[in-house]
Design an enzyme around this catalytic site. Structure first.
Site, PDB file in Angstrom:
ATOM      1  N   ASP A 323       0.859  -1.173   0.000  1.00  0.00           N
ATOM      2  CA  ASP A 323       0.000   0.000   0.000  1.00  0.00           C
ATOM      3  C   ASP A 323       0.907   1.239   0.000  1.00  0.00           C
ATOM      4  OD1 ASP A 323      -2.180   1.626   0.035  1.00  0.00           O
ATOM      5  OD2 ASP A 323      -3.160   0.653   1.722  1.00  0.00           O
ATOM      6  N   GLU A 518     -10.119   7.296   3.756  1.00  0.00           N
ATOM      7  CA  GLU A 518      -9.230   6.876   4.840  1.00  0.00           C
ATOM      8  C   GLU A 518      -8.757   8.071   5.649  1.00  0.00           C
ATOM      9  OE1 GLU A 518      -5.557   5.292   3.134  1.00  0.00           O
ATOM     10  OE2 GLU A 518      -6.073   6.139   1.210  1.00  0.00           O
TER      11      GLU A 518
HETATM   12  C1  BGC Z   1      -5.150   2.887   0.281  1.00  0.00           C
HETATM   13  C2  BGC Z   1      -5.421   1.782  -0.700  1.00  0.00           C
HETATM   14  C3  BGC Z   1      -5.367   2.319  -2.100  1.00  0.00           C
HETATM   15  C4  BGC Z   1      -4.049   2.987  -2.342  1.00  0.00           C
HETATM   16  C5  BGC Z   1      -3.933   3.614  -3.715  1.00  0.00           C
HETATM   17  C6  BGC Z   1      -3.895   3.634  -0.055  1.00  0.00           C
HETATM   18  O1  BGC Z   1      -3.723   4.741   0.767  1.00  0.00           O
HETATM   19  O2  BGC Z   1      -5.058   2.354   1.584  1.00  0.00           O
HETATM   20  O3  BGC Z   1      -6.670   1.208  -0.429  1.00  0.00           O
HETATM   21  O4  BGC Z   1      -5.582   1.298  -3.022  1.00  0.00           O
HETATM   22  O5  BGC Z   1      -3.832   3.993  -1.390  1.00  0.00           O
HETATM   23  O6  BGC Z   1      -4.708   4.726  -3.835  1.00  0.00           O
HETATM   24  C1  BGC Z   2      -4.137   7.677  -1.017  1.00  0.00           C
HETATM   25  C2  BGC Z   2      -3.941   8.112  -2.414  1.00  0.00           C
HETATM   26  C3  BGC Z   2      -4.048   9.609  -2.364  1.00  0.00           C
HETATM   27  C4  BGC Z   2      -2.955  10.156  -1.471  1.00  0.00           C
HETATM   28  C5  BGC Z   2      -3.026  11.631  -1.311  1.00  0.00           C
HETATM   29  C6  BGC Z   2      -2.960   8.160  -0.200  1.00  0.00           C
HETATM   30  O1  BGC Z   2      -2.987   7.670   1.105  1.00  0.00           O
HETATM   31  O2  BGC Z   2      -4.324   6.337  -0.976  1.00  0.00           O
HETATM   32  O3  BGC Z   2      -4.803   7.520  -3.281  1.00  0.00           O
HETATM   33  O4  BGC Z   2      -4.004  10.183  -3.614  1.00  0.00           O
HETATM   34  O5  BGC Z   2      -2.941   9.552  -0.200  1.00  0.00           O
HETATM   35  O6  BGC Z   2      -1.887  12.135  -0.683  1.00  0.00           O
END
Ligand code: BGC
Ligand code: BGC
Length: 819
Positions: A323, A518
């Site tokens: 991740d 998230e």
């Molecule tokens: C998330 C994942 C996601 C990835 C790519 C991460 O922060 O936990 O679920 O697929 O970012 O965006």
């Molecule tokens: C997410 C990404 C997002 C990024 C932004 C990550 O944790 O998963 O998809 O674009 O944070 O900084």
């Protein structure tokens, strides 16, 4: 636009943790494969593929091998970088734009981007092995990053349908719309089994019950990837799936995102792992490692689980992707240097902005022998195997030219079915179904808000900042009701604020959570709208006017809404239904005689809390006694109603509010508003409310306004580009210096905000100041006891109506820097 962000609380905004949040004793950290179910990857290994892959590996340099194991984000890697750094994969993060530069772009821009990268990966140049890239994106409820896509209900709503066959169709449509955008790989399904509704990713899970998750995971994998045994699948409109997040993402203590899952091995396997074996049997090509820890050990570094359990006992022959910089959280690692994660069993690291450093350090580690070449060859074999099985080595991609695939009527029809099937009727005293000939007021912040319907992971990462115009072809809930009643002589009147000219027969009030993903979605208690009960006030007003009310609740999780339930004649949990608001009208609006056209089908896949403090007990703890149990759901056929409910939140409700510091003339609990005696104060009218503001006047002497309460840690919010929004009106422009600060930590400075307090007087204005500006000016954001402090050194007078945390990076500023 003012975002009602009352629910966008973050658990990292910790008000001193109550005793119940303290941890259970740490459990095991090493998994024993014998305690896990055995499984087998179907359809991934065949002799011809393995032979092709072996021949290719034999020709690869260390650099070319390591390149396959590193994935960069299109926000930080350019096509030409691939000439020097032979990366094997790219992703588009939630906020990462295609090459055109606009994150919110239609299909064409995404295809052009995919092709531009692919062209460099495949160009004939000395030494290039022409290995195709694999391009991944978060197609977690349709290919919802792309303008014009069909957007399905988030998984929590799909869980309520209990319909594995429809789940498979949704996977198929998602695959078609993802492939049609030039993208090969969906970062889904999420097969978490969330146990604490405070977690901001609860809605990404199908259910708190592992059996629902296990019944869905193979179906969505089959939908996305196509039936096992089909060769060159992607050309037929399929994409690789990624079962995520392995493992225990839904079990963290207190529902903290990226936290620690403190459970025994049987619970980890049986509750949190339930979705994996059937998905692996269905041929899942990739799995994503989770950010969380298990009893204190980060999953990205847990060899026993990644290698011995997942690849060993569960027979997973695909590859494990990391991740977003998750490897960097392993002790001793950084995002740019981490042999430990590959040694533990990760095959491809998601190194969005850290790819270059990680590539270089990993090449070094392979050459020194720190990272064994056998492990590298295994990782590369798994990645190349998936690329072959996806058909990436074959040039033709017919779907890419299928412009009419995106948001097609047939696709939207499937989404509409899913919306209708996912609604859960919590209460109905007989007001539903609505007569199609009725005069209906459609009220509330969510009535005509596609961004509230679609939630996080939609067009942008957190899903906010999305105007209705960015959803061509979509239907809001108001739009759906309007179509349904106008066909039968009824009338639907849109009224976001609940006001009306002529008294309607009935009001449908659509309200709920503002979008989040998230981190930002983590909350402290399960109370809906703590500190600012706008929806409740609207329901009360309508009730006082003698109008029956139907509440349609848009949320990513069950929340404590007893006061709102009591004020509603009917209450429907609509979750985050996505782009097809017609599906709501299909069930709510009957025929002109008021006979149902379609009954409710949904039943809760997550139990509904009795109090705002019910998260104290884990869903599986003995004695857990929710208001509405797992499986609850009324229908027209069955009937049933709900008696008046207790409005005792069951917890100090003020714990919930960490983001609203001042509203409607007062500082809501736990905050309080104070000024030095040198500042005079009086109540004045706000921009919208009578007496909804405070007028503050400074004399010649320096003096302070302070909003304090609790202890907040705002560091993560600062990282996520959140801001403090102040709605205010200058009465007299400042003549001396004005500073913004916070109190509590080891502070070494303040923001010079004089520019915000000079200039035009007499008009209400809004300023949004990035939290990161506070940090940049020497404020310690980790222990904040007073989040909003103004110090003025001389005469100044202004009225203030509202102060809160918001996410609006495009119109936020750093006042000091602006000068
Ligand atoms: C998330 C994942 C996601 C990835 C790519 C991460 O922060 O936990 O679920 O697929 O970012 O965006
Ligand atoms: C997410 C990404 C997002 C990024 C932004 C990550 O944790 O998963 O998809 O674009 O944070 O900084």
């Amino acid at each position: 636009m003012r975002l009602g962000l009352s629910l966008l609380l973050s658990t990292s905004c910790l008000l001193a943790l109550p005793a119940f949040a303290q941890q259970a004793p740490a459990g095991p950290t090493v998994g024993n494969p014998a305690n896990w179910p055995a499984a087998h990857s179907n359809g991934l290994i065949d002799p011809a593929t393995e032979k092709f892959v072996s021949a290719l590996i034999a020709r690869m340099s260390v650099e070319q091998k390591v390149g396959q194991m590193v994935q960069g984000d299109i926000g930080s890697v350019k096509p030409e970088d691939l000439r020097k750094y032979p990366l094997g994969s790219i992703l588009a993060g939630g906020n990462s734009p295609p090459l055109s530069g606009d994150d919110r772009s239609p299909r064409k821009e995404w295809i052009d981007t995919s092709r531009a990268f692919e062209k460099v990966a495949m160009e004939d140049r000395a030494g290039n092995l022409n290995i195709p890239l694999i391009f991944g994106i978060d197609s977690v409820h349709g290919n919802a990053n792309v303008i014009g896509a069909t957007i399905f209900p988030h998984n929590i709503g799909l869980g309520a349908m209990r319909d594995p066959a429809l789940i498979r169709k949704i996977g198929e449509v998602t695959a078609i719309e993802t492939a049609a955008s030039g993208i090969h790989w969906a970062f889904g399904p999420t097969v978490a089994t969330p146990q604490n509704d405070r977690w901001g990713r609860t809605y990404e899970g199908y259910s708190e019950d592992p059996s629902v998750v296990a019944s869905y995971s193979p179906q969505v994998v089959t939908g996305l990837q196509g039936p096992i045994g089909t060769e060159h699948r992607i050309q037929q409109g399929y994409v690789a799936a990624s079962i995520k997040h392995f493992l225990g993402d839904g079990g963290t203590t207190d529902g903290v995102d990226q936290g620690d899952t403190q459970v025994d091995e049987a619970t980890l396997a049986g509750v949190h792992g339930a979705g994996y074996p059937p998905a692996i049997e269905a041929g899942a090509m990739t799995a994503m490692a989770s950010y969380n820890s298990w009893n204190g050990v980060k999953m990205h570094g847990n060899k026993s689980l990644l290698t011995d359990v997942l690849k060993g006992r569960m027979g997973f022959d695909g590859f494990i992707v990391g991740d977003w910089n998750g490897h960097g959280q392993i002790p001793g690692c950084t995002p740019t240097d981490c042999a430990a994660t590959f040694i533990a069993g990760l095959d491809m690291a998601m190194a969005p902005d850290s790819w270059k450093g990680l590539f270089e350090s990993t090449v070094r580690d392979v050459k020194s022998g720190k990272l064994p070449i056998a492990r590298v060859d295994d990782a590369v074999r798994r990645i190349l195997r998936v690329k072959v099985k996806l058909g990436l080595f074959d040039p033709a991609r017919p779907l890419e030219d299928k412009a009419d695939a995106m948001g097609s009527p047939a696709h939207r029809e499937i989404a509409r079915q899913a919306v209708a099937k996912s609604l859960v009727l919590l209460k109905n005293n007989g007001v539903l179904p609505l007569k199609a000939s009725a005069n209906i007021l459609v009220a509330g912040a969510g009535a005509d808000s596609l961004q509230m319907q679609t939630g996080g992971w939609t067009l942008s990462w957190q899903g906010d900042g999305n105007a209705n115009s960015l959803f061509p072809g979509a239907t809001s809930i108001y739009g759906g009701i309007k179509k349904a009643v106008e066909a039968s002589g009824g009338k639907a009147i849109l009224s976001a604020d609940g006001s009306f000219a002529a008294k309607p027969d009935v009001a449908v009030v659509v309200f709920g959570e503002q979008p989040y993903a998230e981190m930002r979605g983590d909350i402290r208690t399960l109370e809906f709208q703590p500190g600012d009960k706008q929806a409740l006030a609207m329901l009360k007003k309508l009730k006082a006017a003698g109008i029956p009310t139907v509440s349609v609740f848009l949320s990513g999780r069950p929340l404590w809404v007893n006061p709102e339930l009591n004020q509603s004649d009917a209450f429907v949990a609509a979750w985050l239904p996505g782009s097809e608001g017609d599906g709501v009208a299909d069930v709510l609006v009957g025929d002109s005689a008021g006979k149902p056209r379609r009954d409710f089908n949904g039943t809760l896949s997550f139990s509904w809390p009795k109090t705002a403090g019910q998260f104290k007990l884990n869903k599986r703890d003995p004695g857990y006694d929710p208001l509405f149990a797992f499986g609850y759901g009324l229908s027209y056929a069955k009937g049933g109603t709900v008696a008046a409910l207790s409005e005792d939140a069951g917890i100090d409700a003020s714990l919930a509010n960490t983001t609203i510091y001042f509203t409607k003339g007062v500082a809501p609990a736990p905050f309080s508003f104070a000024t030095d005696s040198k500042v005079t104060r009086s109540a004045v009218d706000g921009p919208a409310t009578q007496e909804g503001a405070q007028l503050l006047t400074w004399g010649a002497a320096p003096a302070t306004l302070r909003i304090g309460g609790g202890t907040l840690d705002l560091t993560r919010e600062a990282n996520a580009d959140l801001s403090i929004q102040i709605s205010y009106k200058l009465v007299t422009s400042a003549t001396g210096k004005v500073q913004l600060l916070m109190e509590g930590g080891a502070n070494k400075g303040a923001i010079d905000a004089t520019s915000l307090f000079t200039g035009e007087t007499g008009t209400w204005r809004t300023a949004k100041v990035f939290l990161k500006c506070y940090a940049q000016n020497g404020i310690d954001l980790s222990k904040v006891t007073a989040p909003f402090v103004v110090q003025a050194s001389g005469p100044l007078s202004f009225a203030v109506a509202d102060i809160r945390i918001v996410s609006d990076p495009n119109s936020s500023i750093c006042p000091g820097a602006a000068q």
